[in-house]
Design a protein around this motif. Structure first.
Motif, short mmCIF file in Angstrom:
data_model
loop_
_atom_site.label_atom_id
_atom_site.label_comp_id
_atom_site.label_asym_id
_atom_site.label_seq_id
_atom_site.Cartn_x
_atom_site.Cartn_y
_atom_site.Cartn_z
N ASN A 170 21.49 19.09 44.60
CA ASN A 170 21.75 19.48 45.98
C ASN A 170 20.59 19.06 46.86
O ASN A 170 19.43 19.18 46.46
N GLU A 179 24.04 25.48 53.31
CA GLU A 179 22.60 25.18 53.29
C GLU A 179 22.27 24.00 52.39
O GLU A 179 21.11 23.61 52.30
N GLU A 180 23.27 23.46 51.70
CA GLU A 180 23.04 22.39 50.73
C GLU A 180 24.09 21.30 50.87
O GLU A 180 25.17 21.53 51.41
N PRO A 196 25.73 18.90 55.85
CA PRO A 196 25.92 19.99 54.87
C PRO A 196 26.92 21.01 55.39
O PRO A 196 27.01 21.26 56.59
N SER A 204 25.88 18.39 48.32
CA SER A 204 26.06 17.96 46.94
C SER A 204 25.92 16.45 46.80
O SER A 204 26.53 15.68 47.55
N ARG A 214 18.48 20.09 49.85
CA ARG A 214 18.17 21.39 50.45
C ARG A 214 17.10 21.25 51.54
O ARG A 214 16.44 20.23 51.63
#
Length: 124
Positions: free
Chosen positions: A95, A36-37, A33, A39, A97
């Motif tokens: 996303n 924080e995410e 990542p 895709s 996470r």
């Protein structure tokens, strides 16, 4: 939205450093990542041509191009104590996470996700 864990996730590969065509493997870098995410796109039930079309419609900067995609099961993500949050912006987008803050922990997870993913290289 509660997950059935049956979703298939496509991570679009926009760098040659994301995969090794000779070895037919996805590299950990594809699943690292940036913030924080990470895709991804939800692609369960879509034929290959529709997955490629999703990638072709990405709004990539001019210096980037779509090389292919990696397919991973949502269960592999959840098994790493991460979550998949679908936002459908653009359609089918989500996303990943819940990444740990330490880079070495993120890398270990990215290595496991890459090892579990199937590589699809798009023709030029």
């Amino acid at each position: 939205m509660e997950s059935s864990q049956n979703e298939k996730l496509a991570r679009f590969l926009t760098s040659r450093s994301h995969y090794s065509p000779g070895n037919r493997v996805v590299k950990a870098r594809a699943f690292m990542p940036h913030d924080e995410e990470l895709s991804v796109f939800c692609v369960a039930g879509l034929p290959y041509s529709d997955i490629v079309a999703l990638g072709d419609n990405l709004n990539l900067p001019p210096q980037r191009r779509l090389h292919g995609h990696a397919i991973l099961g949502e269960k592999q993500v959840i098994d790493k104590d991460l979550s998949v949050a679908r936002d459908d912006s653009p359609p089918r987008h989500a996303n990943i996470r819940g990444w740990p803050p330490e880079k070495h922990q993120r890398l270990a997870i990215a290595q496991d996700l890459a090892a579990a993913a199937d590589l699809f290289v798009h023709s030029a």
